[in-house]
Design a protein around this motif. Structure first.
Motif, PDB file in Angstrom:
ATOM      1  N   ARG A 102     -28.894 -11.773  13.095  1.00  0.00           N
ATOM      2  CA  ARG A 102     -28.640 -12.282  14.442  1.00  0.00           C
ATOM      3  C   ARG A 102     -29.894 -12.209  15.303  1.00  0.00           C
ATOM      4  N   SER A 105     -32.421 -15.103  14.762  1.00  0.00           N
ATOM      5  CA  SER A 105     -32.093 -16.401  15.361  1.00  0.00           C
ATOM      6  C   SER A 105     -32.061 -16.369  16.882  1.00  0.00           C
ATOM      7  N   SER A 106     -32.383 -15.241  17.503  1.00  0.00           N
ATOM      8  CA  SER A 106     -32.364 -15.116  18.953  1.00  0.00           C
ATOM      9  C   SER A 106     -33.763 -15.336  19.522  1.00  0.00           C
ATOM     10  N   VAL A 143     -35.892  -8.465  21.967  1.00  0.00           N
ATOM     11  CA  VAL A 143     -34.781  -9.402  21.782  1.00  0.00           C
ATOM     12  C   VAL A 143     -33.707  -9.219  22.847  1.00  0.00           C
ATOM     13  N   PRO A 326     -30.333 -13.419  27.262  1.00  0.00           N
ATOM     14  CA  PRO A 326     -31.695 -13.934  27.186  1.00  0.00           C
ATOM     15  C   PRO A 326     -31.971 -15.073  28.160  1.00  0.00           C
ATOM     16  N   PRO A 371     -23.196 -12.655  27.473  1.00  0.00           N
ATOM     17  CA  PRO A 371     -23.564 -12.692  26.054  1.00  0.00           C
ATOM     18  C   PRO A 371     -22.806 -11.630  25.264  1.00  0.00           C
ATOM     19  N   TRP A 374     -24.377  -6.462  21.435  1.00  0.00           N
ATOM     20  CA  TRP A 374     -25.134  -6.273  20.198  1.00  0.00           C
ATOM     21  C   TRP A 374     -24.676  -5.045  19.437  1.00  0.00           C
TER      22      TRP A 374
END
Length: 411
Positions: A102, A105-106, A143, A326, A371, A374
């Motif tokens: 993950r 791809s961020s 990230v 982000p 979001p 995580w």
């Protein structure tokens, strides 16, 4: 038929006579090495002999347990003791792999470095296993940021024991004594100073659930301290958690000096200005001046190089925000960017900013959601069932003994 029956018996007898050591303990479960390197010692003492050194991700067979320590066996048949807090369950390895995928791809929120070697953890917890380090001469990509409670790390129970069935006590018949006990005496009288003894000399009797002293404050449970963590990504593709205050964002000092004690959470190079043949980058950052807040930045700022004064100056600034990472840029050089912000009415919107002459303005607003977190796990390792050793039939045992005997005779 008689020869087939005598062959396993002969192999068992021959192996018993040739055996040079005690039988090995059965495998009770499995675990994986959590830190970058793990020392396996012969006994549960600090000065015990070192049996082997395992690396992160190596599979270990669990053959015993003593409190929070496990006796393990490596792939090279070395046996010794390790701390259970340094081991990972198969579910933890899956979570670590998903985290790296993950994070890959961020979008990056900038680069960061460290003053000295910094441990990277698989969970936002100071006591969780550290599976690699950031060197002082190395940079990593930022990230995401998250806040996590500062609580003790609880290692998974790799050999979870099943609860024993409840034991029902058999009721015994009461035996009546032959002679009846004497009758109970009179209770003692209430003392004359019973009000003083009760602690309420005024004689006020509160109702059920009512406190006598209404002004006395109710004790509040102590607040759990929180830590700010940063999710980083290395050039090798590894992703993990580090304490945010231990990172130094790799933005030039001539721009970072304007932070005014605020923490820079993200920064971007959105263009350049030519100063007599020298290209000077145009920087945009997101900073957080507050502490202990659920959002991740409260200010956006763009710095442009002044050709006449030969220094960086502010071309755009917005304060008093409640923003979440982000930040997504569009184009190179950036022509616009998008960010999730909480408005004054409490609604979450995704603002789209247009960049013109290195000044930003809002051109659109859309409904948005926070979001995804995580720090999530796919399956709790503490709920994993104990792994039992596979049962072998007498045919497999006899075949294995026969092959072992052949190797011994040949040797």
């Amino acid at each position: 038929m008689r020869r087939r029956l005598l062959l396993p018996a002969f192999a068992l007898a021959l192996l018993a006579g040739c055996s040079s050591g005690p039988p090995r303990d059965p495998v009770l479960g499995e675990a994986f090495v959590g830190p970058a390197t793990l020392q396996i010692r012969q006994e549960l003492t600090a000065r015990a002999a070192l049996v082997a050194t395992a690396k992160h991700g190596d599979r270990l067979a669990l053959i015993g347990r003593r409190r929070g320590f496990y006796r393990v066996r490596t792939s090279g048949d070395a046996e010794g003791w390790v701390d259970g807090r340094q081991l990972l369950a198969p579910e933890n390895m899956t979570d670590l792999k998903n985290l790296a995928e993950r994070a890959a791809s961020s979008p990056s929120q900038g680069r960061a470095s460290v003053f000295e070697a910094l441990n990277v953890h698989n969970l936002p917890n100071r006591q969780s296993p550290s599976f690699f380090q950031i060197r002082h001469d190395q940079q990593v990509e930022v990230v995401a940021h998250e806040r996590a409670p500062r609580v003790p790390f609880v290692a998974p129970d790799f050999l979870k024991t099943e609860a024993l069935p409840a034991v029902t006590k058999k009721s015994r018949k009461k035996v009546q004594p032959a002679v009846a006990p004497p009758p109970a005496g009179r209770p003692p009288a209430v003392p004359a100073n019973w009000l003083d003894l009760s602690g309420n000399p005024d004689g006020f009797v509160p109702e059920q659930g009512e406190k006598i002293d209404k002004d006395e404050p109710k004790p509040q449970p102590p607040a759990i301290p929180m830590d700010d963590w940063t999710l980083i990504r290395s050039k090798e593709g590894q992703a993990g958690w580090v304490l945010a205050r231990m990172l130094l964002m790799a933005i030039p000092d001539e721009v970072a000096q304007y932070a005014e004690r605020a923490r820079i959470t993200a920064y971007f190079n959105i263009g350049k200005v030519n100063d007599h043949g020298v290209d000077k980058p145009v920087w945009m950052w997101a900073s957080l001046a507050q502490r202990g807040v659920p959002f991740e930045f409260d200010s956006l700022r763009i710095f442009i190089w002044n050709i006449r004064r030969h220094r960086y100056e502010t071309s755009f600034i917005e304060r008093g925000m409640k923003g979440y990472l982000p930040i997504a840029l569009n184009g190179s050089p950036a022509s616009s960017f998008r960010v999730i912000v909480e408005e004054k009415d409490g609604k979450l919107v995704e603002r789209e900013y247009s960049i013109n002459n290195f000044r930003a303005r809002v051109v659109a607003r859309h409904e948005a959601e926070l979001p995804a977190q995580w720090n999530t796990v796919t399956k709790s390792a503490t709920g994993a069932k104990p792994v039992k050793a596979p049962e072998k039939s007498w045919k497999d045992t006899a075949k294995g003994l026969y092959e072992d005997v052949k190797k011994r005779i040949k040797r």
